[in-house]
Design a protein around this motif. Structure first.
Motif, short mmCIF file in Angstrom:
data_model
loop_
_atom_site.label_atom_id
_atom_site.label_comp_id
_atom_site.label_asym_id
_atom_site.label_seq_id
_atom_site.Cartn_x
_atom_site.Cartn_y
_atom_site.Cartn_z
N MET A 1 3.03 8.08 8.03
CA MET A 1 3.28 7.05 7.46
C MET A 1 3.27 7.23 5.75
O MET A 1 1.68 7.98 5.97
CB MET A 1 3.19 5.31 6.96
N ARG A 2 3.38 8.49 4.92
CA ARG A 2 3.10 8.65 3.63
C ARG A 2 2.40 7.73 3.56
O ARG A 2 2.47 6.37 3.02
CB ARG A 2 4.03 9.57 3.37
N ARG A 3 1.38 7.93 2.53
CA ARG A 3 -0.06 6.99 1.99
C ARG A 3 0.99 6.88 0.44
O ARG A 3 0.55 7.71 -0.31
CB ARG A 3 -1.60 6.84 2.49
N ILE A 4 0.47 5.54 -0.05
CA ILE A 4 1.02 5.69 -1.56
C ILE A 4 -0.11 5.36 -1.60
O ILE A 4 -0.69 3.30 -1.62
CB ILE A 4 2.73 5.09 -1.95
N THR A 5 -1.23 5.58 -2.67
CA THR A 5 -1.63 4.90 -3.46
C THR A 5 -1.78 4.32 -5.10
O THR A 5 -0.36 4.68 -6.11
CB THR A 5 -3.34 5.14 -3.72
N ARG A 6 -2.23 3.89 -6.27
CA ARG A 6 -2.35 3.03 -7.49
C ARG A 6 -2.24 4.62 -8.03
O ARG A 6 -1.69 4.82 -9.25
CB ARG A 6 -3.48 2.07 -7.72
N ARG A 7 -2.61 5.69 -7.44
CA ARG A 7 -3.40 6.67 -8.53
C ARG A 7 -1.66 7.88 -8.03
O ARG A 7 -1.43 8.44 -9.08
CB ARG A 7 -4.09 7.57 -7.35
N THR A 8 -1.03 7.18 -7.34
CA THR A 8 0.75 8.50 -6.50
C THR A 8 1.28 7.31 -7.13
O THR A 8 2.08 8.07 -7.01
CB THR A 8 0.46 8.49 -5.04
N ALA A 9 1.05 6.76 -8.33
CA ALA A 9 2.63 6.00 -8.63
C ALA A 9 3.41 5.18 -8.18
O ALA A 9 4.57 5.60 -8.66
CB ALA A 9 2.72 7.16 -9.41
N LEU A 10 2.62 5.55 -6.61
CA LEU A 10 4.25 4.43 -6.01
C LEU A 10 4.62 5.58 -6.28
O LEU A 10 6.12 5.04 -5.48
CB LEU A 10 4.43 3.52 -6.59
N ALA A 11 5.46 6.60 -5.90
CA ALA A 11 5.88 7.89 -5.68
C ALA A 11 6.90 7.65 -4.58
O ALA A 11 6.98 9.02 -3.13
CB ALA A 11 5.43 8.96 -6.14
N VAL A 12 7.07 6.58 -4.26
CA VAL A 12 8.41 6.77 -2.64
C VAL A 12 10.05 7.02 -2.60
O VAL A 12 10.05 6.91 -4.42
CB VAL A 12 8.34 5.46 -2.15
N ALA A 14 13.62 6.43 -0.84
CA ALA A 14 14.77 5.95 -0.41
C ALA A 14 14.62 7.05 1.25
O ALA A 14 14.58 6.63 2.43
CB ALA A 14 15.41 5.26 -0.23
N GLY A 15 14.72 8.24 0.81
CA GLY A 15 14.87 8.73 1.46
C GLY A 15 13.88 9.13 2.38
O GLY A 15 13.27 10.73 3.58
N ALA A 16 12.22 9.06 2.04
CA ALA A 16 11.35 9.47 3.17
C ALA A 16 10.38 8.68 3.78
O ALA A 16 9.53 8.13 3.76
CB ALA A 16 10.53 9.93 1.69
N VAL A 17 10.97 7.77 3.94
CA VAL A 17 11.63 6.64 5.49
C VAL A 17 10.38 7.75 6.58
O VAL A 17 10.97 7.03 6.93
CB VAL A 17 12.35 6.04 6.45
N ALA A 18 9.28 6.46 6.94
CA ALA A 18 8.36 6.64 7.82
C ALA A 18 9.21 6.28 9.16
O ALA A 18 9.46 5.25 9.56
CB ALA A 18 7.00 5.67 7.88
N ASP A 188 15.61 0.69 8.16
CA ASP A 188 15.71 1.89 7.95
C ASP A 188 15.68 3.30 6.45
O ASP A 188 14.82 4.17 5.99
CB ASP A 188 16.36 2.72 8.97
N ASP A 189 16.40 1.99 5.26
CA ASP A 189 16.89 3.09 4.49
C ASP A 189 15.27 2.41 3.59
O ASP A 189 15.10 2.89 1.99
CB ASP A 189 17.88 2.19 3.87
N PHE A 190 14.97 1.30 4.12
CA PHE A 190 13.05 1.18 3.38
C PHE A 190 12.82 2.45 3.02
O PHE A 190 11.56 2.69 4.27
CB PHE A 190 12.86 -0.07 3.24
N ALA A 191 11.40 2.65 2.01
CA ALA A 191 10.44 3.54 2.39
C ALA A 191 8.77 2.42 2.74
O ALA A 191 9.29 2.01 2.37
CB ALA A 191 10.47 4.25 1.28
N ALA A 192 7.83 3.27 3.47
CA ALA A 192 6.96 2.96 3.39
C ALA A 192 6.02 3.14 3.11
O ALA A 192 5.60 5.11 2.31
CB ALA A 192 6.62 3.15 5.00
N GLY A 193 5.41 2.49 2.54
CA GLY A 193 3.65 3.31 1.68
C GLY A 193 2.96 2.30 1.39
O GLY A 193 3.11 0.60 2.70
N SER A 194 2.06 2.17 0.43
CA SER A 194 0.37 0.87 0.35
C SER A 194 0.55 1.58 -1.04
O SER A 194 0.66 2.45 -1.98
CB SER A 194 -0.48 1.50 1.50
#
Length: 464
Positions: A1-12, A14-18, A188-194
């Motif tokens: 799963m691609r990790r999404i942090t505050r620094r990466t500006a929540l750049a998720v 829908a096509g990048a679903v884990a 499956d259309d939801f992207a996963a992040g943190s």
């Protein structure tokens, strides 16, 4: 799963679903002990099965279920108008170490691995969809966590299928195929992040983006944001069950709803070990969790300022998620346009801060988990909170009916309550469900809440 942090500006996106935790197609292909390779010749070799996938669905009352198996064949299936009898296929599931048959309800050809809900389903294609009875005792796809479904299902054709002219279309055989993967429409259309907040506390989340942004990232269109707060049973580290244990998030991302009301859907998950430092021992009021949630929402809105309609931020939550709504509204009374708290509880002393906010609350009168009047941990339930709102000056429109009414009747009652509210210029609505009418368990008041188009249409009509 691609990790999404505050620094990466929540750049998720829908096509990048884990890949879902239940999918390991490579492992299935490599397995030579389960009969998969033999199963790919289960139709006698003339039209072999190339791939087998489970199709799952998040349902309103029974949560996450395996509802079909999709067989992909080497060639297009030509039934010439014929029908595949359900008895032609045998499906077995191994769940929790127990193997038992699943009930096949209907079989039809298709061009995609999707269930066709029409009364006369099917279209020409290279797939067969084998629908399964959702009421089977072994239909579940998850308990507290997703069940290990890789190669858990075996499918065997036990009778030849013929065209109406009597010509063989698909031949039976001794081999069974096992599922290579699992698909869950909408989920499956939801992207996963943190998201990691400024203190270092981390919240996993799932995000659905409107298709308009996927098609044109430079669009100037602004979309509402729906934030969903799950219940206590979905506190976990899987970043999955906040979507699959209830339809709270899925209902806002399903295609028919997005066609009517395209919106972002942000669904965070509280991690384990369960935080219990909140003022009444609950999760979304835990100081660390609530601070991270507020920062997540603020950061998301800031980083997506071109695309988020800040006048249409909505809160939706059930059980302890409803508790989170009442707490968050009182702390941020000028941020949210409307809220749907179900089976929640809260602090009556703070209701005077939120009398201006449109709310449609609902609760079962006989709820044993979060009592309708008394609530939990010394904080009152919905009935008492609505009285407190009324005392503070809000007009509350109330209605009570059975929670097991057919959808049309259920929505008719909701429509009548909404007419009553508009007639009295009330923006707070409260639905109570008659004792003994909430399916499965009286606490599960939300069984029809998110299937209720009247309520969801009302939510999207609200704006600050």
């Amino acid at each position: 799963m691609r990790r999404i942090t505050r620094r990466t500006a929540l750049a998720v996106t829908a096509g990048a679903v884990a890949a879902p935790a239940v999918t390991t197609a490579t492992a299935a292909a490599a397995d030579t002990t389960t009969g998969t390779s033999e199963g790919r010749q289960a139709t006698g070799g003339r039209n072999p099965v190339l791939r087998t996938d489970l199709v799952t669905r998040v349902t309103p009352r029974n949560n996450w279920l395996v509802t079909a198996v999709a067989l992909q064949y080497a060639h297009r299936i030509d039934l010439r108008g014929g029908v595949v009898p359900a008895s032609a296929f045998q499906v077995k599931a191994t769940v929790g170490g127990q193997t038992a048959a699943r009930t096949v309800t209907r079989v039809y050809s298709s061009s995609t691995a999707e269930v066709d809900d029409r009364s006369r389903p099917g279209r020409p294609g290279d797939r067969l969809i084998i629908e399964l009875d959702p009421n089977d005792s072994n239909a579940r796809a998850a308990g507290t966590d997703p069940l290990p479904l890789d190669r858990a299902y075996s499918v065997r054709q036990v009778a030849d299928v013929h065209t109406p002219e009597g010509e063989p279309a698909l031949k039976a055989g001794p081999f069974a195929s096992r599922n290579d993967g699992t698909t869950t429409p909408v989920v499956d259309d939801f992207a996963a992040g943190s998201f990691t907040d400024s203190t270092g506390f981390e919240l996993d989340f799932r995000l659905y983006r409107p298709e308009g942004i996927a098609r044109n990232p430079r669009t100037r269109t602004r979309y509402p944001l729906v934030v969903t707060l799950h219940g206590g049973g979905e506190v976990a580290d899987n970043n999955m069950t906040q979507l699959t244990s209830n339809r709270i998030a899925v209902t806002f991302a399903k295609p028919e709803r997005q066609r009517r009301d395209p919106a972002f859907v942000l669904s965070p998950q509280i991690p384990l070990p369960r935080p219990m430092d909140g003022p009444d021992g609950t999760d979304w009021t835990d100081a660390k969790v609530q601070a991270a949630l507020i920062e997540l929402i603020d950061t998301f809105v800031s980083e997506h300022s071109r695309h988020v309609d800040t006048a249409r931020l909505y809160l939706v939550g059930l059980s302890s998620g409803g508790r989170g709504i009442y707490s968050l509204l009182a702390k941020r009374p000028d941020e949210f346009a409307a809220a749907l708290p179900t089976a929640g509880w809260g602090d009556a002393a703070t209701m005077d801060r939120i009398t201006h906010i449109p709310i449609w609350a609902d609760h079962s009168v006989d709820d044993p988990v979060v009592p309708y009047r008394q609530g939990r941990f010394g904080k009152p339930g919905t009935w008492t909170l609505m009285n407190a709102l009324e005392t503070a000056g809000a007009r509350v429109s109330r209605g009570e009916w059975a929670n097991d009414l057919p959808k049309a009747q259920f929505e008719a009652r909701s429509r009548e309550l909404l007419r009553q509210a508009r007639a009295t210029r009330s923006h707070v609505l409260f639905t109570s469900y008659t004792p003994g009418t909430t399916p499965v368990n009286p606490h599960l008041a939300w069984a029809q809440t998110y299937e209720n188009d009247v309520v969801v249409d009302w939510l999207f009509a609200q704006s600050r």
